[in-house]
Design a protein around this motif. Structure first.
Motif, PDB file in Angstrom:
ATOM      1  N   GLY A 156      25.717 -35.405 -25.580  1.00  0.00           N
ATOM      2  CA  GLY A 156      26.455 -34.146 -25.548  1.00  0.00           C
ATOM      3  C   GLY A 156      26.848 -33.609 -26.906  1.00  0.00           C
ATOM      4  O   GLY A 156      27.236 -32.456 -27.028  1.00  0.00           O
ATOM      5  N   ALA A 183      36.404 -30.213 -25.328  1.00  0.00           N
ATOM      6  CA  ALA A 183      37.316 -31.332 -25.597  1.00  0.00           C
ATOM      7  C   ALA A 183      36.626 -32.407 -26.424  1.00  0.00           C
ATOM      8  O   ALA A 183      37.203 -32.969 -27.362  1.00  0.00           O
ATOM      9  CB  ALA A 183      37.818 -31.912 -24.270  1.00  0.00           C
ATOM     10  N   LEU A 184      35.366 -32.682 -26.099  1.00  0.00           N
ATOM     11  CA  LEU A 184      34.594 -33.669 -26.857  1.00  0.00           C
ATOM     12  C   LEU A 184      34.416 -33.209 -28.304  1.00  0.00           C
ATOM     13  O   LEU A 184      34.580 -34.001 -29.245  1.00  0.00           O
ATOM     14  CB  LEU A 184      33.222 -33.883 -26.200  1.00  0.00           C
ATOM     15  N   THR A 213      29.084 -29.277 -29.558  1.00  0.00           N
ATOM     16  CA  THR A 213      28.620 -30.037 -28.385  1.00  0.00           C
ATOM     17  C   THR A 213      27.951 -29.089 -27.388  1.00  0.00           C
ATOM     18  O   THR A 213      28.025 -27.865 -27.531  1.00  0.00           O
ATOM     19  CB  THR A 213      29.797 -30.737 -27.672  1.00  0.00           C
ATOM     20  N   THR A 214      27.351 -29.701 -26.367  1.00  0.00           N
ATOM     21  CA  THR A 214      26.700 -28.894 -25.328  1.00  0.00           C
ATOM     22  C   THR A 214      27.747 -28.433 -24.308  1.00  0.00           C
ATOM     23  O   THR A 214      27.754 -28.874 -23.156  1.00  0.00           O
ATOM     24  CB  THR A 214      25.627 -29.722 -24.594  1.00  0.00           C
ATOM     25  N   GLY A 215      28.644 -27.583 -24.765  1.00  0.00           N
ATOM     26  CA  GLY A 215      29.596 -26.963 -23.843  1.00  0.00           C
ATOM     27  C   GLY A 215      30.868 -27.744 -23.577  1.00  0.00           C
ATOM     28  O   GLY A 215      31.729 -27.278 -22.838  1.00  0.00           O
ATOM     29  N   ASP A 216      31.027 -28.926 -24.165  1.00  0.00           N
ATOM     30  CA  ASP A 216      32.220 -29.740 -23.912  1.00  0.00           C
ATOM     31  C   ASP A 216      33.212 -29.553 -25.069  1.00  0.00           C
ATOM     32  O   ASP A 216      33.140 -30.235 -26.090  1.00  0.00           O
ATOM     33  CB  ASP A 216      31.802 -31.206 -23.771  1.00  0.00           C
TER      34      ASP A 216
END
Ligand code: ZN
Length: 508
Positions: A231, A262-263, A257-260
């Motif tokens: 991700g 929070a990550l 990231t791929t859309g995350d």
């Protein structure tokens, strides 16, 4: 042809300048004529196959079959604040250039990140937001930066992909350009919805290489481990450029990231916290020029490269500083064992040209562009040769293949020391400024140069030892010595009481 088979069209635009706002007081603001400006096909001709963001865009298009639509790229060597009219003209060139090729599927921007114009403190954020307003919210934009950029929220918010180079010397500009094209195509094909988080650090570290043994190499390792998680598309950091009096000339970690979301934020925070806890390793401990020369002369074998950190034209300084050259001459080394490149003094080059090769002249060399540059060196100098100042950086150098024109140059011999004098300020990237003047540096004990870190690529196989020295100067590692009128908030090491993130718990 269905729309999915149509070749993807990517507009290319760029504006590249690293601004040392403190240099403007001595060398003036940077005018439009200081910029190389390329348009349309001229962009491809200028950067094809080079280690430059645009060189990477060209290669990325070749690999993927995308069609590049070059518009406008302007760039100048680092120097003082850009004149307001110069920035306005180039901003218009970028916007008009893109407007003329609409509609497009994506935009590739080649930027530095540390550009300051008179009245516009963050030219990259200003420009990228204007491009966003022009192309609308649905056309993806990728920007590739120099890691010495001062990353702002505007820069982050205007672009879908923010990719600083990761290596210093910046030997990966080209590769990051290729990556930008590949990621942009993933977005255009609907396979990637990136989200980017940043974390700014309240610190002003000195500028230090990412080569093994230096702390930024370890930061890159932390980034690499986080980027290996599922991700995470990219985890990197802007080192920042502290030679600018702006709100926040500091490091910023950036994670996509791929859309995350929070990550992305967790990764950015983790790297930032690591840097913060290791901040004392970003404090410089350099010998003075006299100490560095003494160490070099007593080394068991040469060549020993001694680099003058404080007057690094690569950070926008005038390049006529005399601190290191004076230390070298004062050490009174045996004739023919030491050489220096290059001090910027067009007046002395012209004087040598008038007198001619084989004459001895009385020079007042360097030290003319401001109080930090040291006093001029008053000496007798033998004119060994005069050249056109043109050379090409050799393979292995950071800017390998790039052509340089430093105006007329000469080789003077002063008290047995070979001194290369140029008509323009430029850091040394490799041995070519010496070779041009008939010198084989491998036969010398001490090779003294102006530069901070980029020379490390070009001297990797040449230098037996490297000694960095610091003194007063417009790019001194003593970051705390610069006056700060525009800084917002508290920054380490100006204050040792600054708190950051989890530091409160650590510090109790
Ligand atoms: Zn840089």
């Amino acid at each position: 042809m269905t729309s999915s088979q149509m070749p993807v069209r990517l507009a290319v635009a760029g504006l590249i300048h690293e601004t040392n706002t403190y240099a403007a007081e001595f060398a003036g603001m940077t005018p439009l004529r200081a910029f190389e400006r390329y348009r349309g096909d001229g962009v491809v001709a200028a950067f094809n196959k080079s280690n430059h963001q645009v060189g990477g865009f060209i290669e990325g298009a070749r690999k993927t079959g995308a069609t590049l639509v070059p518009t406008f790229v302007g760039q100048a060597t680092p120097s003082g604040t850009i004149e307001a009219a110069a920035y306005a003209a180039m901003k218009q060139d970028v916007l008009e250039g893109i407007r003329a090729v609409l509609p497009i599927d994506g935009v590739l921007l080649a930027l530095h990140g540390a550009g300051v114009a008179d009245g516009v403190e963050d030219i990259e954020g200003d420009l990228a937001l204007a491009v966003r307003a022009l192309v609308g919210p649905d056309v993806p934009i990728a920007a590739v930066y120099d890691l010495h950029g001062n990353m702002t929220d505007a820069m982050r918010d205007a672009c879908d992909l923010t990719l600083p180079c990761k290596l210093y010397p910046h030997t990966d500009f080209h590769d990051r350009g290729v990556e930008a094209v590949e990621l942009l195509l993933e977005m255009i094909r609907g396979r990637l919805t990136p989200v980017t988080a940043t974390r700014r650090l309240p610190m002003l570290p000195y500028i230090v290489t990412t080569q093994d043994g230096f702390i930024p190499a370890e930061v890159n390792d932390v980034c690499r481990k986080l980027a290996a998680q599922g991700g995470v598309i990219d985890c990197s950091w802007f080192h920042g450029f502290p030679y600018a009096d702006i709100a926040a000339p500091c490091p910023v970690v950036v994670c996509t990231t791929t859309g995350d979301a929070a990550l992305a934020q967790r990764c950015a925070d983790e790297v930032a916290q690591w840097i913060w806890l290791h901040r004392d390793e970003f404090r410089p401990t350099f010998p003075s020029p006299a100490q560095g020369i003494a160490l070099a002369l007593s080394a068991d074998e040469g060549p020993v490269v001694v680099n003058e950190y404080a007057d690094n034209p690569g950070a926008g300084t005038p390049g006529d500083g005399t601190h290191l050259l004076r230390a070298l001459l004062n050490a009174n080394p045996p004739a023919g064992t030491c050489c220096f490149a290059s001090i910027n003094d067009a007046t002395v080059v012209a004087q040598a040209q008038r007198a001619g090769v084989g004459t001895t002249i009385q020079v007042s060399l360097g030290g003319k562009q401001g109080r930090f540059q040291g006093a001029p060196i008053e000496a007798e100098a033998y004119v060994k040769c005069i050249t056109d100042g043109r050379f090409v950086n050799r393979p292995g150098s950071m800017f390998e293949g790039v052509r340089y024109d430093l105006g007329a140059m000469c080789r003077l011999i002063i008290h047995g020391v070979d001194v290369i004098v140029a008509s323009r300020a430029e850091q040394v990237f490799d041995v070519e400024p010496f070779v041009l003047h008939g010198l084989d540096v491998t036969a010398y004990k001490v090779v003294a140069i102006k530069g901070a870190n980029h020379f490390r690529a070009g001297y990797r196989t040449v230098a037996k030892h490297i000694i960095s020295v610091d003194s007063e100067g417009l790019s001194t590692a003593a970051i705390a010595s610069f006056p700060r009128e525009k800084l917002v908030g508290e920054f380490w090491p100006l204050s040792d009481k600054v708190r950051f993130g989890g530091d409160a718990e650590v510090a109790g």
